[in-house]
Motif scaffolding. Structure first.
Motif, PDB file in Angstrom:
ATOM      1  N   ALA A 173       0.839  -1.195   0.000  1.00  0.00           N
ATOM      2  CA  ALA A 173       0.000   0.000   0.000  1.00  0.00           C
ATOM      3  C   ALA A 173       0.876   1.248   0.000  1.00  0.00           C
ATOM      4  O   ALA A 173       0.652   2.190  -0.764  1.00  0.00           O
ATOM      5  N   VAL A 174       1.918   1.178   0.853  1.00  0.00           N
ATOM      6  CA  VAL A 174       2.825   2.332   0.942  1.00  0.00           C
ATOM      7  C   VAL A 174       3.510   2.556  -0.415  1.00  0.00           C
ATOM      8  O   VAL A 174       3.542   3.659  -0.945  1.00  0.00           O
ATOM      9  N   THR A 175       4.010   1.447  -0.982  1.00  0.00           N
ATOM     10  CA  THR A 175       4.692   1.545  -2.271  1.00  0.00           C
ATOM     11  C   THR A 175       3.743   2.127  -3.317  1.00  0.00           C
ATOM     12  O   THR A 175       4.101   2.994  -4.091  1.00  0.00           O
ATOM     13  N   PHE A 176       2.544   1.604  -3.302  1.00  0.00           N
ATOM     14  CA  PHE A 176       1.558   2.062  -4.262  1.00  0.00           C
ATOM     15  C   PHE A 176       1.337   3.565  -4.138  1.00  0.00           C
ATOM     16  O   PHE A 176       1.370   4.303  -5.110  1.00  0.00           O
ATOM     17  N   ALA A 220       4.282   9.974  -6.869  1.00  0.00           N
ATOM     18  CA  ALA A 220       5.348  10.322  -7.817  1.00  0.00           C
ATOM     19  C   ALA A 220       4.732  10.639  -9.178  1.00  0.00           C
ATOM     20  O   ALA A 220       5.133  11.595  -9.842  1.00  0.00           O
ATOM     21  N   GLU A 221       3.742   9.846  -9.581  1.00  0.00           N
ATOM     22  CA  GLU A 221       3.075  10.084 -10.857  1.00  0.00           C
ATOM     23  C   GLU A 221       2.391  11.451 -10.836  1.00  0.00           C
ATOM     24  O   GLU A 221       2.468  12.221 -11.796  1.00  0.00           O
ATOM     25  N   LEU A 271       5.001  14.050 -11.250  1.00  0.00           N
ATOM     26  CA  LEU A 271       5.459  14.134 -12.639  1.00  0.00           C
ATOM     27  C   LEU A 271       4.432  14.868 -13.504  1.00  0.00           C
ATOM     28  O   LEU A 271       4.787  15.720 -14.323  1.00  0.00           O
ATOM     29  N   GLU A 272       3.183  14.536 -13.289  1.00  0.00           N
ATOM     30  CA  GLU A 272       2.127  15.199 -14.071  1.00  0.00           C
ATOM     31  C   GLU A 272       2.117  16.698 -13.819  1.00  0.00           C
ATOM     32  O   GLU A 272       1.986  17.505 -14.739  1.00  0.00           O
ATOM     33  N   LYS A 273       2.261  17.045 -12.540  1.00  0.00           N
ATOM     34  CA  LYS A 273       2.243  18.462 -12.202  1.00  0.00           C
ATOM     35  C   LYS A 273       3.459  19.168 -12.821  1.00  0.00           C
ATOM     36  O   LYS A 273       3.333  20.249 -13.429  1.00  0.00           O
ATOM     37  N   ALA A 274       4.626  18.522 -12.693  1.00  0.00           N
ATOM     38  CA  ALA A 274       5.855  19.134 -13.218  1.00  0.00           C
ATOM     39  C   ALA A 274       5.766  19.305 -14.735  1.00  0.00           C
ATOM     40  O   ALA A 274       6.101  20.366 -15.269  1.00  0.00           O
ATOM     41  N   GLU A 275       5.294  18.281 -15.433  1.00  0.00           N
ATOM     42  CA  GLU A 275       5.273  18.396 -16.895  1.00  0.00           C
ATOM     43  C   GLU A 275       4.209  19.392 -17.364  1.00  0.00           C
ATOM     44  O   GLU A 275       4.317  19.985 -18.424  1.00  0.00           O
ATOM     45  N   ARG A 305      10.193  12.960 -18.858  1.00  0.00           N
ATOM     46  CA  ARG A 305       9.890  11.700 -18.163  1.00  0.00           C
ATOM     47  C   ARG A 305      10.985  10.652 -18.398  1.00  0.00           C
ATOM     48  O   ARG A 305      11.371   9.930 -17.483  1.00  0.00           O
ATOM     49  N   VAL A 306      11.454  10.590 -19.632  1.00  0.00           N
ATOM     50  CA  VAL A 306      12.534   9.645 -19.933  1.00  0.00           C
ATOM     51  C   VAL A 306      13.761   9.986 -19.080  1.00  0.00           C
ATOM     52  O   VAL A 306      14.372   9.119 -18.444  1.00  0.00           O
TER      53      VAL A 306
END
Ligand SMILES: [Zn+2]
Length: 547
Positions: free
Chosen positions: A11-14, A20-21, A24-28, A518-519
């Motif tokens: 659950a924590v990992t998830f 993180a996703e 990334l979405e916010k940053a991009e 992202r890459v």
């Protein structure tokens, strides 16, 4: 209990992945076409005079880039500086007696620049070809791995060699001959000049053709008309040929005809290993004068320091220079270079912004590198690769871009040098998440993998990726992009018309920035090293480094 722990861990990992996703979405999403436009308009404006190294345009450009880097919060890379000095020499040649080629029957006069162009790297005032014997040397290639030597049976010492552009694989219909239609480094003019010098030739001329060179004669003429920039040499380039140049294909036909030779037939024959070059029973005369100035240009580099793998580096790159002021066309003499390479600079700066917007630093350090003097032969990036600030063996990858077209979003991600490294696999996975597909460069015969700054990294062993949407327009498809690209090459490539226009659609460059952000984020956050694939000419270099 165990079960419970692992479920909780999962659950924590998830959650971690999920957030993180989101990060990334916010940053991009911060990557902005408005800001890209601002950079491109500024860097491509007449004020920058075509961003020629050593010019007032250089000062303006490197100041502007440093300001952008500082505003985003990138750190200096070279002590407290963003700059790396690149000592170079700028050589201006003047044809004082145009090329003539004579045999016992007649003399053929070559008009400059309609029929030929010529220049010399030698730091010598007066360079003369005087009754220099002419030799045809096929493709002018010595390639041990293909058991190929065009110079094996001919003597070219102190003579003038004429060679074909590209390599024997082109149009051979044989993928096993060199690499078929995909150009190898042996097909590039830079290689042919180097090899002719190693063979002791006095002069070397390449027969131009549009397909083999990958660009029209006008590009050869424009680049010959401006002063050339080279790395500052220790030997005044006296080891190089006295004269390097190109001959127009039509004029070459005329020349060979006058010698009772059929050039078209020779081109076919030269694709065979058994082919031997031949003396042409004619001699060349020409004279040129060189003047030169030594000067120092600058690479611009900013970075984001990594966390636990800070001594490993991912490099993004986009060259800052262009051709400066040259031959006027339609009353305009400023070669603005808005696409080449204002677009890629905008792409890189916005990727840097996205990295900085992430709540945590990447594990590896990420360097944003704007090399100088790409147009004159990858001089800035080559200088960096040979005199690096950070160890090459610890430089895990390079992601370069150059000449990103402003026609909107593409479904494809065109990979130039596809198959070279496993960076392709990572790119493919990320592209597919965005509903895109990757595509090997359909024009691999133009040798683009050897024509921009990623090659400087590849040459010293660093896996390098050169990829962007270029072929399949999101709404209008492939025919549209092909037409637009051709139109752009004909009207704008290395011409004063490479200028910002109000109709430009930067959404494709935005999408490429998001994808390659992202890459890069992925590369910067693993502890694996990207690798060259089996069969890559750079694999052995890297493996020796990492031992
Ligand atoms: Zn470029």
């Amino acid at each position: 209990m165990l079960k419970f722990i692992s479920a909780a861990l999962m659950a924590v990992t998830f959650c971690a992945c999920d957030s993180a996703e989101k990060d990334l979405e916010k940053a991009e999403s911060l990557i902005s076409t408005d800001r890209m436009k601002e950079y491109i308009v500024e860097l491509g404006s007449d004020k920058y005079q075509g961003r020629k190294p050593f010019s007032e345009g250089e000062t303006l450009t490197i100041n502007y880039l440093q300001k952008c880097f500082k505003d985003i919060g990138l750190e200096p890379t070279n002590g407290d500086s963003y700059l790396q000095k690149v000592p170079m020499v700028q050589v201006k040649g003047q044809i004082t007696e145009p090329l003539t080629i004579s045999n016992n029957k007649q003399t053929i006069n070559f008009r400059y620049p309609e029929d030929f162009v010529a220049f010399s790297r030698q730091l010598t005032n007066k360079l003369e070809l005087d009754a220099s014997e002419l030799v045809f040397a096929g493709y002018g290639i010595v390639a041990p791995e293909y058991n190929w030597n065009d110079y094996a049976d001919i003597d070219v010492k102190g003579k003038t060699v004429i060679v074909l552009v590209n390599d024997p694989g082109l149009d051979s219909g044989n993928d096993k001959l060199f690499t078929g239609n995909a150009m190898t480094y042996y097909g590039r003019w830079s290689y042919k000049y180097e090899e002719a010098a190693r063979q002791g030739a006095e002069a070397v001329f390449i027969i131009h053709d549009n397909k083999g060179a990958g660009y029209p004669w006008s590009v050869v003429v424009n680049s010959a008309a401006v002063a050339k920039v080279y790395p500052q040499p220790e030997d005044d380039y006296l080891q190089r040929c006295k004269t390097e140049g190109w001959i127009h294909q039509d004029k070459a036909m005329e020349l060979f005809q006058s010698l009772d030779l059929d050039l078209a037939a020779l081109i076919k024959e030269a694709k065979s290993k058994a082919y031997k070059g031949l003396p042409l029973k004619a001699s060349a005369h020409m004279q040129l004068r060189n003047s030169w100035t030594s000067n120092i240009s600058n690479n611009v580099l900013g970075m984001i320091k990594g966390s636990d793998l800070a001594d490993e580096y991912l490099f993004y790159s986009a060259h800052w220079d262009h051709l400066g002021i040259g031959k006027a066309m339609n009353g305009d003499s400023i070669y603005n270079g808005a696409v080449d390479n204002g677009t890629s600079l905008a792409w890189m700066i916005e990727i840097a912004r996205a990295f900085k917007a992430m709540p945590q630093a990447p594990r590896r350090s990420v360097v944003f590198f704007a090399p100088t003097a790409e147009e004159s032969g990858l001089n800035g990036s080559a200088h960096y690769a040979d005199t690096p600030i950070f160890p090459i063996a610890k430089t895990v990858a390079n992601i370069n871009n150059d000449l990103m077209l402003p026609y909107g979003r593409c479904k494809d991600v065109m990979v130039t040098g596809y198959g070279q490294s496993n960076l392709d696999d990572l790119l493919k996975a990320e592209a597919e998440k965005k509903g895109r597909y990757i595509l090997p460069d359909p024009n691999a015969h133009t040798g683009m993998y050897y024509r921009s700054d990623h090659f400087s990294f590849a040459r010293v062993g660093v896996p390098a990726l050169f990829a962007r949407g270029n072929v399949d327009h999101w709404e209008k498809g492939k025919a549209y992009m092909q037409e637009k690209e051709q139109e752009w090459i004909n009207h704008c490539y290395h011409k004063p018309d490479d200028e910002y226009e109000d109709w430009w659609d930067l959404s494709g460059i935005e999408a490429d920035a998001q994808l390659l952000f992202r890459v890069g984020w992925h590369i910067a956050n693993t502890d694996q090293y990207p690798q060259w694939n089996e069969g890559s000419e750079f694999k052995a270099i890297r493996e020796a480094q990492l031992e």
